[in-house]
Enzyme design. Structure first.
Site, short mmCIF file in Angstrom:
data_model
loop_
_atom_site.label_atom_id
_atom_site.label_comp_id
_atom_site.label_asym_id
_atom_site.label_seq_id
_atom_site.Cartn_x
_atom_site.Cartn_y
_atom_site.Cartn_z
N ARG A 189 -0.27 -8.95 -4.68
CA ARG A 189 0.68 -9.26 -3.60
C ARG A 189 1.50 -10.51 -3.88
O ARG A 189 2.44 -10.81 -3.14
CB ARG A 189 -0.08 -9.47 -2.29
CG ARG A 189 -0.58 -8.21 -1.70
CD ARG A 189 -0.85 -8.24 -0.21
NE ARG A 189 -1.13 -9.47 0.44
CZ ARG A 189 -2.08 -9.63 1.36
NH1 ARG A 189 -2.86 -8.61 1.69
NH2 ARG A 189 -2.24 -10.76 1.97
N ASP A 222 0.81 -1.22 0.00
CA ASP A 222 0.00 0.00 0.00
C ASP A 222 0.84 1.28 0.00
O ASP A 222 0.32 2.35 -0.27
CB ASP A 222 -0.92 0.03 1.22
CG ASP A 222 -1.96 -1.07 1.18
OD1 ASP A 222 -2.16 -1.66 0.10
OD2 ASP A 222 -2.57 -1.34 2.24
N HIS A 262 -5.56 -10.23 -4.55
CA HIS A 262 -4.26 -10.70 -4.05
C HIS A 262 -3.24 -11.00 -5.14
O HIS A 262 -2.08 -11.26 -4.81
CB HIS A 262 -4.47 -11.91 -3.13
CG HIS A 262 -5.21 -11.55 -1.88
ND1 HIS A 262 -6.57 -11.44 -1.83
CD2 HIS A 262 -4.76 -11.22 -0.65
CE1 HIS A 262 -6.94 -11.07 -0.62
NE2 HIS A 262 -5.87 -10.93 0.12
O1 F6P Z 1 -2.31 -4.24 3.99
C1 F6P Z 1 -2.10 -4.70 2.72
C2 F6P Z 1 -3.38 -5.19 2.09
O2 F6P Z 1 -3.00 -5.83 0.91
C3 F6P Z 1 -4.44 -4.12 1.85
O3 F6P Z 1 -4.24 -3.36 0.70
C4 F6P Z 1 -5.69 -4.95 1.78
O4 F6P Z 1 -6.84 -4.21 2.13
C5 F6P Z 1 -5.43 -6.02 2.78
O5 F6P Z 1 -4.04 -6.14 2.90
C6 F6P Z 1 -6.04 -7.35 2.44
O6 F6P Z 1 -5.82 -8.21 3.49
P1 F6P Z 1 -6.08 -9.78 3.50
O7 F6P Z 1 -4.85 -10.43 2.97
O8 F6P Z 1 -6.29 -10.08 4.93
O9 F6P Z 1 -7.25 -10.07 2.63
#
Ligand code: F6P
Length: 341
Positions: free
Chosen positions: A274, A127, A271
């Site tokens: 990420r 973020d 995701h």
């Molecule tokens: O904090 C990073 C983040 O990727 C945010 O952008 C998002 O809202 C959150 O984590 C999602 O979290 P989770 O992995 O618990 O779904």
């Protein structure tokens, strides 16, 4: 010295690069010894460890995720959590901790330092919303993935004369939306920092259609319409009080379709932003953070976080780093507005 390492919060590309740099320099330059704690603060609370030496960090530089696992555990919300951490550190003969995380993990690191446990923090989050550092690693990779997705969505949107709404991550800060939207030439970018007018968005979308283009709208998950609130997946809160956001993209695509009579689709990148291997930029930043974090531990300089200032890595107080979120300033958003519609 024996140093414990943990990764907390949402994972992000580059975590393994930090771990590798910490261990490589810690062992080879300083002669320190390491232990990995599994799954964020849960590891030291439950005494869950894994070996962390040169063998374990071989071949992990390019790997996404974290070899240590992660969780959103808050020791201050677990009965006897902080005492359990003290016990584990004593049992494991750990002198200091390196905690790699975002505002929540580092907020805990700050409180533990105040409670007498030696912790050095490393800022991570896709973020990019941590104060006191110009950038966090993981952000560049997330922007890269989102931009590539926008490029791909544009060609299919144009073939079908559709509006495409792309929902990206960003609860309270719209950095991913801003950067990927600018890089991808989005027609509208919506961020949590500024409530948006649906009428205005529809006007921009119409204008784009009139010019025979297919509009691309990039929306951060935490963006809100002027007369509405955040759209939630569920009201359930995690140990740090965060609700799960998601759904604004679909809601907006439906509104656009209803008001313009044009077909609209929403794509939630979620995701994928990420996951996977970090970009070269993130690998370098994560590596430099790791090298400087182990220097801080070696100096006994606890209660600090390593941070990027310009091109230098510096140390800042954890209290400064966690004081407030770094959100998108009005003037940065205004730069993007030039391209709306
Ligand atoms: O904090 C990073 C983040 O990727 C945010 O952008 C998002 O809202 C959150 O984590 C999602 O979290 P989770 O992995 O618990 O779904």
């Amino acid at each position: 010295m024996r140093i414990g390492v943990l990764t907390g919060g949402g994972d992000c590309p580059g975590l393994n690069a930090v771990i590798r740099a910490v261990v490589r320099k810690g062992v080879e330059v300083y002669g320190h010894d390491f232990v990995g704690f599994r799954n964020g603060w849960k590891g030291p609370i439950e005494g869950h460890t894994r070996p962390l030496g040169l063998d374990q960090v071989e071949d992990i530089l390019t790997r996404g995720g974290t070899i240590l696992g992660s969780s959103r555990t808050n020791p201050y919300k677990v009965d006897g959590g902080v005492e359990a951490i003290r016990r584990t550190l004593a049992e494991q003969q750990v002198d200091a901790l390196i905690a790699i995380g975002g505002e929540d993990t580092l907020g805990v690191a700050k409180r533990l330092t105040d409670d007498g446990i030696g912790v050095v923090g490393v800022p991570k989050t896709i973020d990019n919303d941590l104060g006191a550092t110009d950038y966090t690693f993981g952000f560049d990779t997330a922007v890269h993935i989102a931009t590539e997705s926008i490029d791909r969505l544009r060609t299919t949107a144009e073939s079908h004369h559709r509006a495409l709404v792309v929902e990206v991550m960003g609860r309270h800060a719209g950095w991913i939306a801003l950067h990927s939207g600018l890089a991808g030439g989005a027609n509208v970018i919506l961020v949590p920092e500024k409530k948006f007018s649906v009428d205005k968005v529809v006007e921009w979308v119409q204008r784009r259609f009139e010019r025979e283009y297919a509009p691309i709208i990039v929306v951060a998950e935490g963006a809100m319409p002027e007369d509405g609130a955040e759209v939630l997946v569920s009201g359930e809160k995690d140990a740090f009080g965060h609700v799960r956001l998601g759904g604004i993209g679909t809601w907006l695509a439906d509104e656009i379709a209803a008001r313009t009579g044009k077909e609209s689709r929403a794509v939630v990148l979620g995701h994928t932003q990420r996951g996977g291997t970090p970009t070269a930029y993130d690998r370098v930043l994560a590596t430099r953070f790791g090298l400087h974090a182990v220097d801080a531990v070696n100096d006994g300089d606890f209660g600090v976080m390593v941070a990027l200032r310009g091109t230098d890595i510096v140390r800042v107080k954890l209290s400064e780093a966690t004081a407030e979120l770094k959100t998108v300033p009005t003037e940065r958003y205004a730069e993007a507005e030039v391209f709306f519609g």
